[in-house]
Design an enzyme around this catalytic site. Structure first.
Site, mmCIF file in Angstrom:
data_model
loop_
_atom_site.group_PDB
_atom_site.id
_atom_site.type_symbol
_atom_site.label_atom_id
_atom_site.label_comp_id
_atom_site.label_asym_id
_atom_site.label_seq_id
_atom_site.Cartn_x
_atom_site.Cartn_y
_atom_site.Cartn_z
ATOM 1 N N CYS A 67 0.776 -0.973 0.000
ATOM 2 C CA CYS A 67 0.142 0.067 -0.270
ATOM 3 C C CYS A 67 1.162 1.028 0.313
ATOM 4 O O CYS A 67 2.190 1.086 -0.575
ATOM 5 C CB CYS A 67 -0.958 0.174 1.120
ATOM 6 S SG CYS A 67 -1.971 0.800 1.399
ATOM 7 N N CYS A 91 3.791 0.451 -8.723
ATOM 8 C CA CYS A 91 4.542 -0.702 -8.236
ATOM 9 C C CYS A 91 5.941 -0.965 -8.889
ATOM 10 O O CYS A 91 5.716 -0.917 -10.073
ATOM 11 C CB CYS A 91 3.572 -1.768 -8.643
ATOM 12 S SG CYS A 91 3.776 -3.359 -7.827
ATOM 13 N N CYS A 101 -4.230 -0.526 -2.489
ATOM 14 C CA CYS A 101 -4.506 0.756 -2.826
ATOM 15 C C CYS A 101 -4.318 1.058 -4.590
ATOM 16 O O CYS A 101 -2.806 0.409 -4.854
ATOM 17 C CB CYS A 101 -3.966 1.569 -1.820
ATOM 18 S SG CYS A 101 -2.545 1.772 -2.252
#
Length: 148
Positions: free
Chosen positions: A11, A90, A83
């Site tokens: 997250c 990422c 999220c």
């Protein structure tokens, strides 16, 4: 499945949703999952997340907000972004890590909106409970739902 699946819940700040997911994974699936959580940043552990998880019988009080780089030495089988921001940012994971996005609403943001409308603390905590339960339902499907 003979070996445990090593899973990271990622997250933005590793303060709420990813912490809940790690807590549920350890509570419900420790026989088949090695669970971790991290953030793109660290925002500290959200006390409301701790409180609503405790209500459900899961103690995450000893968790700490950690950076993704704290786990450079671990080969993850799966990275679950919980999220939108973490999903969009990422990083690349070497090896065969499967990246999965399962977005959950942001309880602190929802609670803040409610507070601005004059909602009580109890009504604000309801946001955390709803997301807690959604995360529990998702974690309960693991690792089978990952298609590994």
């Amino acid at each position: 499945m003979s070996a445990k699946v090593t899973i990271l819940f990622l997250c933005t700040g590793n303060s709420c949703r990813s912490q809940m997911a790690e807590g549920w994974a350890k509570h419900l699936k420790s026989d088949v999952l090695n669970a971790y959580s991290a953030g793109i940043e660290t925002h500290g552990l959200n006390p409301n997340a701790v409180a609503v998880m405790k209500e459900a019988g899961v103690d995450i009080f000893s968790h700490k907000s950690q950076l993704l780089s704290d786990f450079d030495d671990i080969d993850f089988d799966v990275v679950v972004t919980v999220c939108g921001h973490a999903h969009e940012t990422c990083p690349y994971f070497p090896g065969n890590a499967k990246i999965v996005h399962v977005g959950f609403p942001d309880p602190p943001a929802l609670a803040k909106e409610l507070a601005a409308q004059g909602a009580s603390e109890e009504e604000q905590l309801a946001c955390y409970r709803t997301v807690r339960d959604e995360i529990k339902a998702y974690v309960a499907t693991l690792p089978e739902s990952l298609g590994l």
